[in-house]
Design an enzyme around this catalytic site. Structure first.
Site, PDB file in Angstrom:
ATOM      1  N   HIS A  82     -35.998   6.602 -29.185  1.00  0.00           N
ATOM      2  CA  HIS A  82     -35.531   6.648 -27.894  1.00  0.00           C
ATOM      3  C   HIS A  82     -35.953   8.268 -27.570  1.00  0.00           C
ATOM      4  O   HIS A  82     -35.765   8.693 -26.504  1.00  0.00           O
ATOM      5  CB  HIS A  82     -34.010   6.617 -27.715  1.00  0.00           C
ATOM      6  CG  HIS A  82     -33.639   5.358 -27.709  1.00  0.00           C
ATOM      7  ND1 HIS A  82     -33.915   4.406 -28.546  1.00  0.00           N
ATOM      8  CD2 HIS A  82     -32.894   4.593 -26.828  1.00  0.00           C
ATOM      9  CE1 HIS A  82     -33.534   3.257 -28.120  1.00  0.00           C
ATOM     10  NE2 HIS A  82     -32.867   3.302 -27.249  1.00  0.00           N
ATOM     11  N   HIS A  98     -67.017 -11.370  -9.464  1.00  0.00           N
ATOM     12  CA  HIS A  98     -66.462 -12.784 -10.047  1.00  0.00           C
ATOM     13  C   HIS A  98     -66.501 -13.726  -8.832  1.00  0.00           C
ATOM     14  O   HIS A  98     -65.790 -13.681  -7.928  1.00  0.00           O
ATOM     15  CB  HIS A  98     -64.925 -12.554 -10.264  1.00  0.00           C
ATOM     16  CG  HIS A  98     -64.895 -11.581 -11.305  1.00  0.00           C
ATOM     17  ND1 HIS A  98     -64.997 -10.236 -11.235  1.00  0.00           N
ATOM     18  CD2 HIS A  98     -64.506 -11.619 -12.582  1.00  0.00           C
ATOM     19  CE1 HIS A  98     -64.426  -9.543 -12.267  1.00  0.00           C
ATOM     20  NE2 HIS A  98     -64.304 -10.453 -13.299  1.00  0.00           N
TER      21      HIS A  98
END
Ligand SMILES: Cc1ncc(C[n+]2csc(CCOP(=O)(O)OP(=O)(O)O)c2C)c(N)n1
Length: 672
Positions: free
Chosen positions: A476, A35
């Site tokens: 949960h 990059h």
């Protein structure tokens, strides 16, 4: 854009920044990947930061009181590699830059902690770095309070891009930093308006400055290509009593034909583009060539902090021998020698009194004796303090009013907590542990993976580890999470069966210097199964014979955590029917796997029927059922086959058939 005007205004600065830009162009060009645009765009900001503000000494990268520099926008790795090379970090040679992104080089695609000195954390997964930076700044506050300004007194700087700020984790980090008034934290936002897909406006219209301000930050602006303006903003940010964000207006891939475009984000490899861009910079040197005068200027920047570092060392030498030893021990990540005896004493007491407690409570019992003798622990919870049992009596609460407080209310920010803990552990001098429900390892996953990848010893206190949590129901109740954590390389997953194993697990977890641990702990009370006190840490072997067969050994039951007691009850049933049954407790598969073959063979000999019992999905158990001399047709699994349910724990165990009777029946059916 008229670069000649910029160059003319600040010619010396311009040439120094051009070193970063051209090294980036050359390295990305040679690698044919990477990059280019971000390092090119942020070169001015980084140059001013390193030249005028960052307190560091390139010849002493591990100096504990250095300012920390974190490149959250890790794809722009050539920015940090260029800076490290230019300022004279010994390991960052020009050959490393030439070998950018190649096998064996320390210049990995994204900055990897432990590869190059000066890379404080692994970044690349966007948003992690800024959240790590919050942890670095919290560690600094805590350590400054504990050791005094003469030993710890530094800033944490972080460069973050649009991508970092779009990731959800950034808000967790920003909120946490704002609440805690982390005034030594300075985020430099690369405000270039470009991401991979195009303009930021394609996907976002957030007023970033307003967002930071709303979370309790001070916000500043600067022209990211004007060194005087950058310097001014950094000065103001440092003076601010709150965490500071500087919006640095920059042009991605500045000076190239790809400037201000998404093309500029990625690899600029076209030789003509590279040549034209260098010409626009007024750069007349060859590939990877930094003229001597410029290299000397940069090396002077690299040694600017030497005097401060030497003064610090002189100050450190004035400290008492005890203080020096304890500071050095904490930064080395070593446990005090007392830990082992302390854990043994606790184990003895538990084996004698045989309490029936949840392992989350047992974890608190362990921490109650650990925290007073390990003053560098920093506990915390993501708003489940009373459930995770992470706060012991002596900790106090970390806050702007009490920086000596050692328990952190992270709020409902599992991912931010995990990433902050990574930052703390990387800072050194503190040992973070933090809790949430086991099921929310998902929410913290991105950062837990990086704990393992970087090799940092963070302790994850994951309570409510199965259907045994009961009425809160399937949302949960973790079923696949143990498998996910066990699949993660370099991560120890402990699922202790009782209070003795929990104490042993804590000792082992804290003794790791380069491996994180997950402690999977029960909500429900569990009987003490380790009723005979052994000074030896049995969990250290990962799996061990808890109760052996009486008479001919026909069955081996393997279990972890809350299901060990079920396996023991099943053993009673089977023995009563004359079926010799061994119970193997397997609290940590990873450690068992590390044992010598001969030991594993003693624990899991070939021949008997094998049944594994765990209130979770089977994934992974086949390794122990069929591997290790086991046979498919002589093995079975008692556990979960899907999601849980909402009901009292006992009803769920009966409903899903995770009972001693079911285990005994499974063994009998396999013996037929
Ligand atoms: C969590 C995560 N998601 C996606 C990516 C892939 N990625 C790398 S850079 C990038 C765009 C980042 O944009 P910005 O921060 O503005 O960087 P710039 O274009 O300014 O270099 C993306 C999507 C990533 N590295 N991490």
């Amino acid at each position: 854009m008229d670069l000649s005007a910029l160059a003319a205004q600040n010619p010396d600065h311009w040439r120094r920044a051009a070193c970063i830009r051209t090294l980036t162009l050359d390295a990305v060009g040679a690698a044919n990947s990477g990059h280019s645009g971000m390092p090119m765009g942020m070169a001015d900001v980084a140059t001013v930061l390193f030249e005028k503000h960052l307190s560091f000494d390139a010849s002493a990268p591990d100096w504990p009181n250095r300012d920390r520099f974190i490149l959250s926008a890790g794809h722009g790795s050539m920015l940090i590699y260029s800076l490290l090379h230019l300022t004279g970090y010994a390991d960052m040679t020009i050959d490393q830059i030439r070998n950018f992104r190649q096998l064996g080089a320390i210049t990995a695609g994204h900055p990897e902690y432990g590869h190059a000195k000066g890379v404080e954390t692994t970044t690349g997964p966007l948003g992690q770095g800024i959240a790590n930076a919050v942890g670095f700044a919290m560690a600094e506050e805590s350590l400054r309070a504990r050791w005094g300004r003469k030993l710890i007194d530094h800033y944490t700087y972080c460069i973050a891009g649009d991508g970092c700020l779009m990731e959800g984790i950034s808000q967790e980090a920003i909120g946490l930093a704002g609440r805690h008034e982390l005034s030594r934290l300075i985020v430099l936002w690369d405000n270039n308006n470009i991401t991979i897909d195009g303009a930021v406006s394609l996907s976002d219209r957030t007023d970033q400055k307003a967002r930071f301000a709303a979370s309790g930050w001070d916000v500043f602006d600067c022209d990211g290509h004007d060194p005087a303006d950058i310097d001014r903003a950094l000065g103001e940010a440092k003076a601010s009593p709150r965490p500071a964000m500087i919006a640095c207006k920059t042009h991605i891939a500045i000076g190239s034909s790809a400037q201000d475009t998404a093309k500029g984000h990625g690899a600029l490899t076209d030789p003509k583009l590279i040549a034209d861009t260098k010409a626009a910079y007024g750069w007349k040197y060859g590939p990877f060539e930094i003229p001597e005068d410029l290299k000397a200027e940069w090396e002077a920047i690299g040694s600017r902090g030497r005097a401060a570092r030497e003064a610090w060392e002189a100050e450190f030498a004035l400290q008492s021998a005890t203080r020096q030893a304890s500071f050095t021990r904490a930064f080395a990540g070593d446990m005090p020698p007392k830990l082992s005896a302390t854990i043994k004493a606790l184990k003895k007491q538990i084996s004698e009194t045989r309490p029936k407690v949840a392992t989350r409570k047992a974890s608190e019992m362990a921490l109650e004796v650990i925290n007073p003798i390990v003053p560098e622990t920093l506990g915390g919870s993501a708003d489940l303090t009373g459930s995770n049992n992470t706060k012991t009596a002596d900790l106090g609460v970390f806050s702007p009013e009490d920086r000596k407080g050692r328990h952190i209310h992270y709020g409902i920010r599992e991912h931010g907590m995990a990433a902050a803990m990574n930052g703390m552990a990387l800072h050194g001098g503190v040992r973070p542990y933090g809790g949430t429900f086991m099921c929310f390892t998902d929410y913290a996953r991105g950062a837990i993976r990086l704990s393992a990848l970087m090799g940092v010893s963070v302790q994850y206190v994951m309570t409510h580890d199965s259907i045994g949590l009961g009425e809160d129901g399937p949302t949960h109740q973790p079923v696949e999470h143990l498998a996910m954590m066990r699949a993660t390389p370099n991560c120890l997953v402990f699922r202790p069966a009782d209070a003795v194993e929990t104490a042993e697990a804590w000792e082992l977890a804290l003794s790791q210097k380069s491996t994180p641990s997950v402690l999977a702990l029960s909500r429900q009370g569990l009987p003490t199964v380790r009723v005979d006190h052994k000074t030896r840490n049995m969990v250290a072997q990962g799996g061990y014979v808890l109760a052996d067969a009486e008479g001919k050994r026909q069955a081996i039951l393997m279990a972890t955590g809350s299901e060990v007691a079920i396996a023991m009850a099943a053993r009673d049933l089977l023995q009563a029917d004359g079926i010799g049954t061994r119970v193997v407790s397997m609290p940590c598969w990873e450690l068992f796997e590390e044992q010598p073959e001969a030991y594993r063979k003693r624990v899991l000999p070939g021949g008997p029927v094998r049944v594994a019992v765990e209130a979770a999905v089977r994934f992974g158990w086949d390794r122990w059922l069929f591997g290790e001399r086991g046979k498919r047709e002589k093995s079975g699994f008692v556990g979960m086959h899907g999601f849980g349910g909402s009901a009292p724990a006992e009803d769920l165990y009966a409903h899903f058939g995770i009972t001693a009777e079911a285990v005994a029946d499974k063994v009998k059916s396999l013996l037929k």
